[in-house]
Design an enzyme around this catalytic site. Sequence first.
Site, PDB file in Angstrom:
ATOM      1  N   LYS A 109       8.003   5.116  -2.153  1.00  0.00           N
ATOM      2  CA  LYS A 109       6.998   4.054  -2.138  1.00  0.00           C
ATOM      3  C   LYS A 109       5.623   4.724  -2.131  1.00  0.00           C
ATOM      4  CE  LYS A 109       5.894  -0.124   0.587  1.00  0.00           C
ATOM      5  NZ  LYS A 109       6.218  -0.855   1.833  1.00  0.00           N
TER       6      LYS A 109
ATOM      7  N   SER B 226       9.488  -5.271   5.007  1.00  0.00           N
ATOM      8  CA  SER B 226       9.128  -4.745   3.692  1.00  0.00           C
ATOM      9  C   SER B 226      10.176  -3.859   3.024  1.00  0.00           C
ATOM     10  CB  SER B 226       7.814  -3.959   3.783  1.00  0.00           C
ATOM     11  OG  SER B 226       6.729  -4.861   3.798  1.00  0.00           O
TER      12      SER B 226
ATOM     13  N   SER C 299       6.984  -5.709   0.927  1.00  0.00           N
ATOM     14  CA  SER C 299       6.075  -4.995   0.070  1.00  0.00           C
ATOM     15  C   SER C 299       6.710  -3.852  -0.737  1.00  0.00           C
ATOM     16  CB  SER C 299       4.931  -4.419   0.910  1.00  0.00           C
ATOM     17  OG  SER C 299       5.418  -3.465   1.822  1.00  0.00           O
TER      18      SER C 299
END
Lengths: 496, 486
Positions: free
Chosen positions: B80, B179, B155
Amino acid sequence: MPETKKYETVIGLEVHAQLLTKSKMFCSCPADYIQGSPNSVVCPVCLAMPGVLPVINRRAVEYVIMTGLALNSTISQDTQFHRKNYPYPDLVKGYQISQYDVPIAVGGWLTIDVDGEQKKVGITRVHLEEDVAKLQHIHDAQGESYSLVDVNRAGIPLMETVSEPDMRSPEEARQYLENLRAILQYLGVSTGNMEDGSFRCDANISIRPVNSTELFTRTEIKNMNSFRAVYRALEYEVERQIKVVEEGGRVVQETRGWVEERGVTVSQRTKESAHDYRYFSEPDLPPLSISREWVKEVKAGLPELPGARRDRFVAEYGLSLYDASLLITSKSTADFFENGLRAKDTKPVEVTTKAKAIANWMLGDMTGLLNASGVELGNARITPQGLREFTDLIEAGTINGPAAKAVFEEMFKSGKGAMIIAEEQGLTQISDAGLLDEAVAEVLQRNPQAVQDFLGGKETAVKFLVGQVMKETRGRANPAMISKILLENLGTELNG
Amino acid sequence: MPSNLYDLTLHEAHELLAGRQVSSQELTQAILDRVEQVEPRIKAYVTVTEEIAMQQAREADEAIALGEKNPLAGVPMQLKDNMCTRGVHTTCSSRMLENFVPPYNATVVERLRAGLAVVVGKGNMDEFAMGSSTENSAFFPTHNPWDLERVPGGSSGGPAAAVAAGECIYAIGSDTGGSIRQPAALCGIVGMKPTYGLVSRYGLVAFASSLDQIGPLTKDVTDSALVLSAIAGHDPRDSTSIPQGAKDYTKALTGDIRGLKIGVPKEYYGEGIDPQVADTLRRALEKLEELGASVEETSLPHTRYALAVYYILAPSEASANLARYDGVRYGYSSQEDGSMWEAMERTKQHGFGPEVKRRIMLGTYALSAGYYDAYYLKAQKVRTLISREFQEAFQKYDVLITPTSPTVAFNLGAKVEDPVQMYLNDICTIPVNIAGIPAMSLPAGFVDGLPVGMQIMAKPLAEETMLRVAYAYEKATEWHKMRPEL
């Protein structure tokens, strides 16, 4: 000033001291940042790069524990760091990691002398935080204005000591500050240097009618970069506040800056524009427990503190309380004194004499020379051993009073040994009877009037004649011997 | 074994690499080809580090030839884009950090690289991890591989979509309020948020420090255990990291859950939860009962306050964490004329997107003098109550099982105008972060052709129990083998 009798001054001090740790407060960068060129003593952590995390410097915590113990504070078992939020380009994270409701040390006191009486000034708290970066505002020749940031100082461990509003005059504040600095120096936790900013002082000051116990509106004074500046700024502020009140006005709660060149304080920030720091507990650092064993260990390792050293100087070396107090104010001065005294073996019966001599020279001529030259004791050429040899030579009669001053000045300048200087400059004392006989004979011959005066009963004429012999020997004659020889000669004339 | 290399799991890939049936370079090339093929439709990557990946693959091949046995060695993965990578852009999908290249690696990156993992690139996300759909990325939204018109969740939407679409073998995400788990659920993969403090946060760009936690997004439970084993463990650079050494979590994968006690908190099955999702979960619970576990309904009444607590605490911490982006030392910097203060203000004005600004304002407000007690302090107190409620529940149950997300993936744009609707996506996942406990999501069925996730929660440091339940369920079902058609 009649006004000062109507009002009493109330002062509390906040002192920030950079701690002498090896590394910074929350990262492994060296804490000795001053040597580095701008932005060279930095790492991702103290640059506040994204994603970095702080790690507490254990030694810094220990230094605060030491200070707390020296100030008779209570050491918290569970302490915590908080984030103090405010925007400023020198605050790289946008918040300072500081302490809020649970500082490491709480309460305590420090003593000062007021008219020969010991007075306790209360300590509110001692806590740990981090220093900020340094801004440089540039206005260049082309008329451009900009600001530069040097992050080297960011993250240096900073210890804040907050006093109670217990001081009643700028003089008391000065003493508090000196005593606090001495304690930090004795503990070895701070240089205590105000000029380079490693020891900083902000003051809260208000006035109130004498006999009132209420606290009146105070101002906070900043930008004081020396002990003298603190004293002057507080004196100024007392008078300013009195004037405001006398003229029917009211003191406004605000932050004022001391302007050294003009000798005034000027308003910087009023209460209305004060920051809301939005303190909250630092989530990157779990609460810190300080075990009782740790505190015990630190306590056992505490060095001798200024008060104890002063008392020991009086008891052990027979110094006056006044001299001892002056010597211990700075650790390096006290060390210099004690190293000098111990540079040679001293018989117990001689200790007081030797100590007194060393103390006198240090507090007299040496202090004068240091002040005049602006040299720090630590950088002075004269050594404790050198001073001891010097005072021993005076005591032995090898160097006499008038010559001693010149020898001392030369020692201070060149760092050479006293004996070498005295010999080089021909300043050793003449105690050779043969040489002195000649000098006396010469003087008697040249001053028949004085001889007549003496023979006529005017005894003070001897003094004059001694002076003439001294002059003849360029101050090197042993005064006791001159008198003796003079009187012998004069006695012969009287009887003959 | 699947017919396409990009469909391999980590443990399958490791087997092929160890048996010298495929090289890391072949596998990495297959992934890069897949990225080229589907990325225009998925948009899971902010940065693809093709050359670095091939170089790392060559090194891994050499090491494997010399007997390297690390299960991560030579397997391509995605990070990420809020995990700092030395020399590689780390943007947090924000204009603010669009050009930021960290001079250091996050601890998790160091650990992956120590295992010779091959980093293919950096995954798209909601800006600074604030969001539940990846639509808050300042660059572009990511599309759900199961339906390109729908969001992948967020996210960690980039990592979840990349794993589901075969654009990497596994990914590493971060989870502050769901997330990792919510996008894993919406993309039909396995996502785990470990116990707070189990994986070092050093180098993870902070959103809400007391809630953030790094974890794996994988195709199955075995991979989840493998990756967790590699990244968990104490890190002296993170003071909140738990002082505990590394562990082999695959030992928990026994498949045996006989006698295990499962609590089913009713609050997670009622109001606000799509009935079809709830039904899917009930069928999964029946399966677990068949496997020998006992299932009992329970209640966690404080759950209803978790969302409110979260939207006070997380923005409060974020308001401080994001204060460092002033344009002075790195990142975006407004260079228009004006004073120092104006430049700093404009940097934030232009560098941050609307959701980030909203949260900074929420947090600043909640911490302000006069409001602190009513908001921040109150929220901290309720946080304690929620944690306590979980503690009590775990005295009775080994795990708690709930849906991961109240709905399946929704359409792109459907909730962007209504932040509260968007926030409600995380009602099942947020309580876990508030309490600091571990939880994972794994595929448990489909509703209208879209994946449904089952969330398993456990008490602090009981990742093994959680993995054991997940593995038993996975062995008894086929959901994890489903792949989207692309």
